[in-house]
Design a protein around this motif. Structure first.
Motif, short mmCIF file in Angstrom:
data_model
loop_
_atom_site.label_atom_id
_atom_site.label_comp_id
_atom_site.label_asym_id
_atom_site.label_seq_id
_atom_site.Cartn_x
_atom_site.Cartn_y
_atom_site.Cartn_z
N SER A 1 52.12 29.15 57.62
CA SER A 1 51.96 29.78 56.31
C SER A 1 52.88 29.13 55.28
O SER A 1 52.47 28.88 54.13
CB SER A 1 52.24 31.28 56.42
N ILE A 2 54.12 28.86 55.66
CA ILE A 2 55.05 28.20 54.73
C ILE A 2 54.57 26.79 54.40
O ILE A 2 54.62 26.34 53.25
CB ILE A 2 56.47 28.19 55.32
N LEU A 3 54.09 26.08 55.42
CA LEU A 3 53.61 24.71 55.21
C LEU A 3 52.42 24.68 54.26
O LEU A 3 52.40 23.88 53.30
CB LEU A 3 53.24 24.09 56.56
N LEU B 1 44.85 31.86 56.55
CA LEU B 1 44.80 30.61 55.81
C LEU B 1 44.06 30.77 54.49
O LEU B 1 44.45 30.18 53.47
CB LEU B 1 44.13 29.53 56.66
N ALA B 2 42.99 31.56 54.48
CA ALA B 2 42.22 31.75 53.25
C ALA B 2 43.05 32.45 52.18
O ALA B 2 43.06 32.05 51.00
CB ALA B 2 40.95 32.54 53.54
N VAL B 3 43.77 33.49 52.58
CA VAL B 3 44.63 34.19 51.62
C VAL B 3 45.74 33.26 51.13
O VAL B 3 46.11 33.29 49.94
CB VAL B 3 45.22 35.46 52.27
N ASN B 4 46.24 32.43 52.02
CA ASN B 4 47.31 31.50 51.64
C ASN B 4 46.78 30.42 50.69
O ASN B 4 47.43 30.09 49.69
CB ASN B 4 47.89 30.85 52.90
N MET B 5 45.61 29.90 50.99
CA MET B 5 45.07 28.83 50.15
C MET B 5 44.62 29.33 48.79
O MET B 5 44.42 28.53 47.87
CB MET B 5 43.92 28.13 50.87
N GLN B 6 44.42 30.63 48.65
CA GLN B 6 44.10 31.16 47.33
C GLN B 6 45.23 30.95 46.33
O GLN B 6 44.99 30.90 45.12
CB GLN B 6 43.77 32.65 47.44
N THR B 7 46.45 30.83 46.84
CA THR B 7 47.57 30.59 45.93
C THR B 7 47.50 29.21 45.30
O THR B 7 48.17 28.97 44.28
CB THR B 7 48.90 30.74 46.69
N SER B 8 46.72 28.29 45.88
CA SER B 8 46.61 26.95 45.30
C SER B 8 45.97 26.98 43.91
O SER B 8 46.16 26.06 43.12
CB SER B 8 45.81 26.03 46.22
N PHE C 1 51.37 37.13 40.46
CA PHE C 1 50.17 37.07 41.29
C PHE C 1 50.41 36.25 42.56
O PHE C 1 49.86 36.56 43.62
CB PHE C 1 49.02 36.48 40.47
N VAL C 2 51.22 35.22 42.46
CA VAL C 2 51.58 34.45 43.66
C VAL C 2 52.39 35.32 44.62
O VAL C 2 52.20 35.27 45.84
CB VAL C 2 52.35 33.18 43.26
N VAL C 3 53.29 36.13 44.07
CA VAL C 3 54.08 37.03 44.91
C VAL C 3 53.18 38.03 45.63
O VAL C 3 53.37 38.34 46.82
CB VAL C 3 55.15 37.75 44.06
N ILE C 4 52.17 38.54 44.94
CA ILE C 4 51.22 39.47 45.56
C ILE C 4 50.50 38.79 46.72
O ILE C 4 50.31 39.38 47.80
CB ILE C 4 50.23 40.00 44.52
N GLN C 5 50.11 37.54 46.53
CA GLN C 5 49.44 36.81 47.60
C GLN C 5 50.36 36.62 48.80
O GLN C 5 49.93 36.75 49.95
CB GLN C 5 48.96 35.46 47.09
N VAL C 6 51.62 36.32 48.54
CA VAL C 6 52.58 36.14 49.63
C VAL C 6 52.77 37.45 50.40
O VAL C 6 52.85 37.46 51.64
CB VAL C 6 53.92 35.62 49.08
#
Length: 262
Positions: free
Chosen positions: A76-78, A117-124, A170-175
């Motif tokens: 997740s961090i990567l 991974l999908a929730v993580n990649m949404q931050t992109s 919004f990035v914090v919410i995703q994290v």
């Protein structure tokens, strides 16, 4: 979205041939960019697989301390850090295939892993400097001071730095959602129902001694019923056998010559 834009342009009388041709040309260029990005990502993946790089990545990730939890946290961090420089397409076509084999080796549910991974990649989409959502907002937000059409007040323009800082919550919410998905897998894997550990299941089968008459378990002796001989064809009482029960008398058949009426 494209259909809605065309409807709005037609309602305002701005849907002309030049506008349509310009939109088609821009869409074609963007689609070509995306296709070439996907082709480049696939070529890189094939080259990486050709030198057995995926095996090195698998051994590295499987040997991480913490087992399943450590693997999910590191991945997740990567992915979160790579999302600053790569968009969703590169992550999906380059990074995700390299992570599937280690996840399977650690017996991680792939649907659960895919949701993480999908929730993580949404931050992109919200990461500077290449977040698509930031570009979209930059294209519509005014740079210079302007008059508000509703209140008529003079408002200051929106800078790029303000847009970047506005995306931080919004990035914090995703994290936070990534952490909750890792901590509570049942939010994703509820379709599997209650997980039952086979080692806790106990099936008791009665032994032959428990079923036999007068067995070692002290059960009652099961005696066979004693029935008297039935009196077939008679109408009188039948004497029961000693210790038995009286069987009902069955009437005998009455046969006679058939009567034929003319």
């Amino acid at each position: 979205g494209a259909l809605g834009a065309m409807v709005l342009a037609a309602m305002k009388g701005r849907l002309t041939y030049s506008v349509i041709s310009q939109a088609l040309a821009s869409t074609t260029r963007l689609s070509a960019f995306v296709i070439f990005i996907l082709l480049g990502a696939r070529m890189f993946s094939l080259t990486f697989y050709g030198v057995n790089g995926h095996l090195w990545v698998e051994h590295l990730l499987v040997s991480l301390p913490g087992g399943e939890t450590g693997f999910l946290i590191v991945v997740s961090i990567l992915v979160f850090l790579l999302a600053f420089f790569l968009d969703f397409f590169e992550l999906a076509f380059i990074i995700v295939p390299l992570l599937v084999a280690p996840a399977e080796a650690l017996a991680i549910d792939l649907i659960w892993f895919g949701v993480i991974l999908a929730v993580n990649m949404q931050t992109s989409f919200m990461h500077p400097p290449f977040g698509f959502a930031l570009f979209y907002l930059r294209s519509v937000a005014p740079r210079s001071p302007y008059n508000d059409k509703v209140t008529g007040e003079r408002l200051a323009g929106v800078s790029t730095g303000q847009i970047y800082w506005g995306a931080v919550p919004f990035v914090v919410i995703q994290v936070v959602m990534i952490g909750l998905t890792i901590a509570f897998p049942s939010m994703v894997m509820h379709y599997k129902g209650v997980v039952v550990d086979p080692s806790t299941i106990e099936i008791k089968v009665p032994t032959l001694q428990q079923l036999s008459p007068g067995g070692a378990t002290g059960g009652a002796t099961l005696g066979a019923p004693k029935l008297g001989a039935p009196n077939v064809g008679g109408t009188g009482d039948s004497a029961p056998a000693e210790g038995g029960t009286v069987a009902p008398a069955l009437p005998g058949p009455k046969l006679g010559a058939p009567v034929i009426n003319p």
